[in-house]
Design a protein around this motif. Structure first.
Motif, PDB file in Angstrom:
ATOM      1  N   ARG A  50     -20.813  16.044  17.697  1.00  0.00           N
ATOM      2  CA  ARG A  50     -19.791  16.629  16.834  1.00  0.00           C
ATOM      3  C   ARG A  50     -18.588  15.702  16.661  1.00  0.00           C
ATOM      4  O   ARG A  50     -18.012  15.597  15.578  1.00  0.00           O
ATOM      5  N   GLY A  51     -18.192  15.008  17.719  1.00  0.00           N
ATOM      6  CA  GLY A  51     -17.055  14.088  17.630  1.00  0.00           C
ATOM      7  C   GLY A  51     -17.334  12.952  16.669  1.00  0.00           C
ATOM      8  O   GLY A  51     -16.482  12.538  15.875  1.00  0.00           O
ATOM      9  N   SER A  52     -18.555  12.447  16.733  1.00  0.00           N
ATOM     10  CA  SER A  52     -18.931  11.366  15.833  1.00  0.00           C
ATOM     11  C   SER A  52     -19.022  11.871  14.396  1.00  0.00           C
ATOM     12  O   SER A  52     -18.731  11.138  13.445  1.00  0.00           O
ATOM     13  N   GLU A  53     -19.407  13.153  14.237  1.00  0.00           N
ATOM     14  CA  GLU A  53     -19.500  13.719  12.885  1.00  0.00           C
ATOM     15  C   GLU A  53     -18.129  13.818  12.220  1.00  0.00           C
ATOM     16  O   GLU A  53     -17.987  13.521  11.029  1.00  0.00           O
ATOM     17  N   ASP A  54     -17.122  14.222  12.997  1.00  0.00           N
ATOM     18  CA  ASP A  54     -15.756  14.288  12.457  1.00  0.00           C
ATOM     19  C   ASP A  54     -15.255  12.901  12.075  1.00  0.00           C
ATOM     20  O   ASP A  54     -14.609  12.722  11.045  1.00  0.00           O
ATOM     21  N   ARG A  55     -15.540  11.932  12.917  1.00  0.00           N
ATOM     22  CA  ARG A  55     -15.138  10.551  12.623  1.00  0.00           C
ATOM     23  C   ARG A  55     -15.840  10.051  11.374  1.00  0.00           C
ATOM     24  O   ARG A  55     -15.242   9.372  10.541  1.00  0.00           O
ATOM     25  N   PHE A  56     -17.104  10.396  11.214  1.00  0.00           N
ATOM     26  CA  PHE A  56     -17.880  10.001  10.030  1.00  0.00           C
ATOM     27  C   PHE A  56     -17.255  10.589   8.755  1.00  0.00           C
ATOM     28  O   PHE A  56     -17.143   9.923   7.735  1.00  0.00           O
ATOM     29  N   ARG A  57     -16.825  11.852   8.838  1.00  0.00           N
ATOM     30  CA  ARG A  57     -16.214  12.508   7.683  1.00  0.00           C
ATOM     31  C   ARG A  57     -14.885  11.819   7.316  1.00  0.00           C
ATOM     32  O   ARG A  57     -14.573  11.622   6.144  1.00  0.00           O
ATOM     33  N   ASP A  58     -14.102  11.417   8.330  1.00  0.00           N
ATOM     34  CA  ASP A  58     -12.832  10.730   8.069  1.00  0.00           C
ATOM     35  C   ASP A  58     -13.056   9.377   7.404  1.00  0.00           C
ATOM     36  O   ASP A  58     -12.297   8.960   6.513  1.00  0.00           O
ATOM     37  N   VAL A  59     -14.099   8.667   7.825  1.00  0.00           N
ATOM     38  CA  VAL A  59     -14.410   7.360   7.244  1.00  0.00           C
ATOM     39  C   VAL A  59     -14.793   7.510   5.775  1.00  0.00           C
ATOM     40  O   VAL A  59     -14.346   6.738   4.913  1.00  0.00           O
ATOM     41  N   LEU A  60     -15.603   8.514   5.463  1.00  0.00           N
ATOM     42  CA  LEU A  60     -16.009   8.750   4.074  1.00  0.00           C
ATOM     43  C   LEU A  60     -14.790   9.066   3.193  1.00  0.00           C
ATOM     44  O   LEU A  60     -14.663   8.548   2.079  1.00  0.00           O
ATOM     45  N   GLN A  61     -13.899   9.924   3.723  1.00  0.00           N
ATOM     46  CA  GLN A  61     -12.707  10.296   2.954  1.00  0.00           C
ATOM     47  C   GLN A  61     -11.786   9.096   2.744  1.00  0.00           C
ATOM     48  O   GLN A  61     -11.247   8.896   1.651  1.00  0.00           O
ATOM     49  N   ALA A  62     -11.619   8.278   3.781  1.00  0.00           N
ATOM     50  CA  ALA A  62     -10.746   7.096   3.671  1.00  0.00           C
ATOM     51  C   ALA A  62     -11.307   6.115   2.646  1.00  0.00           C
ATOM     52  O   ALA A  62     -10.555   5.560   1.828  1.00  0.00           O
ATOM     53  N   TYR A  63     -12.611   5.897   2.675  1.00  0.00           N
ATOM     54  CA  TYR A  63     -13.218   4.961   1.721  1.00  0.00           C
ATOM     55  C   TYR A  63     -13.087   5.488   0.290  1.00  0.00           C
ATOM     56  O   TYR A  63     -12.849   4.725  -0.644  1.00  0.00           O
ATOM     57  N   ARG A  64     -13.204   6.812   0.112  1.00  0.00           N
ATOM     58  CA  ARG A  64     -13.069   7.394  -1.223  1.00  0.00           C
ATOM     59  C   ARG A  64     -11.647   7.173  -1.770  1.00  0.00           C
ATOM     60  O   ARG A  64     -11.474   6.851  -2.942  1.00  0.00           O
ATOM     61  N   VAL A  65     -10.636   7.311  -0.903  1.00  0.00           N
ATOM     62  CA  VAL A  65      -9.245   7.103  -1.320  1.00  0.00           C
ATOM     63  C   VAL A  65      -9.030   5.649  -1.743  1.00  0.00           C
ATOM     64  O   VAL A  65      -8.420   5.362  -2.789  1.00  0.00           O
ATOM     65  N   LEU A  66      -9.544   4.718  -0.958  1.00  0.00           N
ATOM     66  CA  LEU A  66      -9.351   3.299  -1.269  1.00  0.00           C
ATOM     67  C   LEU A  66     -10.097   2.886  -2.535  1.00  0.00           C
ATOM     68  O   LEU A  66      -9.624   2.044  -3.295  1.00  0.00           O
ATOM     69  N   LYS A  67     -11.263   3.486  -2.741  1.00  0.00           N
ATOM     70  CA  LYS A  67     -12.034   3.155  -3.938  1.00  0.00           C
ATOM     71  C   LYS A  67     -11.322   3.684  -5.191  1.00  0.00           C
ATOM     72  O   LYS A  67     -11.257   2.993  -6.213  1.00  0.00           O
ATOM     73  N   ALA A 102       0.827  -1.198   0.000  1.00  0.00           N
ATOM     74  CA  ALA A 102       0.000   0.000   0.000  1.00  0.00           C
ATOM     75  C   ALA A 102       0.865   1.253   0.000  1.00  0.00           C
ATOM     76  O   ALA A 102       1.923   1.293   0.635  1.00  0.00           O
ATOM     77  N   LYS A 103       0.409   2.269  -0.691  1.00  0.00           N
ATOM     78  CA  LYS A 103       1.082   3.561  -0.688  1.00  0.00           C
ATOM     79  C   LYS A 103       0.771   4.276   0.629  1.00  0.00           C
ATOM     80  O   LYS A 103      -0.166   3.904   1.340  1.00  0.00           O
ATOM     81  N   PRO A 104       1.535   5.307   0.971  1.00  0.00           N
ATOM     82  CA  PRO A 104       1.327   5.975   2.269  1.00  0.00           C
ATOM     83  C   PRO A 104      -0.104   6.467   2.482  1.00  0.00           C
ATOM     84  O   PRO A 104      -0.681   6.292   3.556  1.00  0.00           O
ATOM     85  N   LEU A 105      -0.703   7.073   1.437  1.00  0.00           N
ATOM     86  CA  LEU A 105      -2.069   7.578   1.580  1.00  0.00           C
ATOM     87  C   LEU A 105      -3.066   6.440   1.754  1.00  0.00           C
ATOM     88  O   LEU A 105      -4.014   6.531   2.551  1.00  0.00           O
ATOM     89  N   GLU A 106      -2.837   5.332   1.032  1.00  0.00           N
ATOM     90  CA  GLU A 106      -3.719   4.164   1.153  1.00  0.00           C
ATOM     91  C   GLU A 106      -3.560   3.516   2.529  1.00  0.00           C
ATOM     92  O   GLU A 106      -4.548   3.083   3.131  1.00  0.00           O
ATOM     93  N   ALA A 107      -2.324   3.438   3.026  1.00  0.00           N
ATOM     94  CA  ALA A 107      -2.088   2.842   4.344  1.00  0.00           C
ATOM     95  C   ALA A 107      -2.772   3.660   5.440  1.00  0.00           C
ATOM     96  O   ALA A 107      -3.338   3.105   6.396  1.00  0.00           O
ATOM     97  N   LYS A 108      -2.741   4.986   5.289  1.00  0.00           N
ATOM     98  CA  LYS A 108      -3.406   5.838   6.284  1.00  0.00           C
ATOM     99  C   LYS A 108      -4.920   5.653   6.232  1.00  0.00           C
ATOM    100  O   LYS A 108      -5.595   5.640   7.275  1.00  0.00           O
ATOM    101  N   ALA A 109      -5.461   5.514   5.007  1.00  0.00           N
ATOM    102  CA  ALA A 109      -6.904   5.295   4.872  1.00  0.00           C
ATOM    103  C   ALA A 109      -7.313   3.965   5.494  1.00  0.00           C
ATOM    104  O   ALA A 109      -8.356   3.876   6.176  1.00  0.00           O
ATOM    105  N   LEU A 110      -6.516   2.930   5.293  1.00  0.00           N
ATOM    106  CA  LEU A 110      -6.811   1.632   5.916  1.00  0.00           C
ATOM    107  C   LEU A 110      -6.742   1.721   7.435  1.00  0.00           C
ATOM    108  O   LEU A 110      -7.541   1.111   8.159  1.00  0.00           O
ATOM    109  N   GLU A 111      -5.777   2.482   7.914  1.00  0.00           N
ATOM    110  CA  GLU A 111      -5.647   2.655   9.368  1.00  0.00           C
ATOM    111  C   GLU A 111      -6.866   3.393   9.933  1.00  0.00           C
ATOM    112  O   GLU A 111      -7.336   3.085  11.030  1.00  0.00           O
ATOM    113  N   THR A 112      -7.379   4.349   9.153  1.00  0.00           N
ATOM    114  CA  THR A 112      -8.582   5.070   9.591  1.00  0.00           C
ATOM    115  C   THR A 112      -9.762   4.119   9.742  1.00  0.00           C
ATOM    116  O   THR A 112     -10.577   4.251  10.660  1.00  0.00           O
TER     117      THR A 112
END
Length: 205
Positions: A183-200, A141-151
């Motif tokens: 609000r904390g859950s909303e930030d986490r939700f946004r990170d999950v969406l971004q990580a999935y977009r990178v992996l896709k 995995a590339k660095p950005l992909e590895a970070k998305a998987l970690e997320t």
């Protein structure tokens, strides 16, 4: 007809090619010869870079009888021929030079340097242990992909199905409707969406 037509006036006699060279050349060094010495001939062994000056006929005669090894023992001639194979440079027998040391990155189990193989791409696994061609090849995995998987809480060995299942699970858990606008859950939700977009976009799911 005129005795000297105009065409004769345009004729030019081509000068002799070596006339100027002969006029400046020293006298042939062959005993009794007075011809110009226009050709060089090597003096001989232990006088490299020095030459005799002979005329054409005498340089041919000199070269017929010239022997660079004249007066040299056969053993010396054989040694010279052996050293000529390596350009008269010193050589050492393999494995007998005890004073040498290998570099830190030298691989003792294979030829070449280990550092070189570590830096070299080997997509067909030519320089490592035989690989089971039936087993799936692990993708690095590339660095950005590895970070998305970690997320998403996954490692680099995760399959596409595992990534999708984990994504759906996290979306249900952190969706604002399921958390009352936390609000904390909303930030986490946004990170999950971004990580999935990178992996896709990388084609991993």
């Amino acid at each position: 007809m005129k005795p000297y037509p105009k065409y004769f006036e345009k004729l030019r006699i081509r000068p002799e090619k070596d006339a100027e060279l002969k006029s400046r050349a020293p006298t042939c060094q062959w005993d009794g010869c007075k011809e110009p010495g226009t050709h060089r001939a090597p003096v001989g062994r232990m006088a490299e870079g020095k030459y005799f000056k002979f005329c054409f006929d005498h340089v041919r005669e000199y070269n017929k009888g010239f022997n660079y090894f004249s007066g040299v023992p056969d053993s010396e001639i054989a040694r010279f021929q052996k050293e000529a194979a390596t350009g008269h440079r010193p050589t050492w027998t393999m494995g007998t030079n005890g004073g040498t040391h290998t570099a830190p990155d030298f691989a003792k189990q294979r030829s070449g340097r280990a550092g070189y193989y570590n830096r070299m791409r080997d997509p067909y696994n030519l320089f490592n242990e035989p690989r089971d061609h039936g087993a799936p090849r692990e993708r690095k995995a590339k660095p950005l992909e590895a970070k998305a998987l970690e997320t998403l809480g996954l490692d680099t060995k995760a399959t596409g199905q595992e990534i999708k299942a984990r994504y759906k699970e996290l979306v249900k858990r952190h969706h604002p409707d399921a958390n009352g606008g936390d609000r904390g859950s909303e930030d986490r939700f946004r990170d999950v969406l971004q990580a999935y977009r990178v992996l896709k976009q990388a084609g991993l799911c």
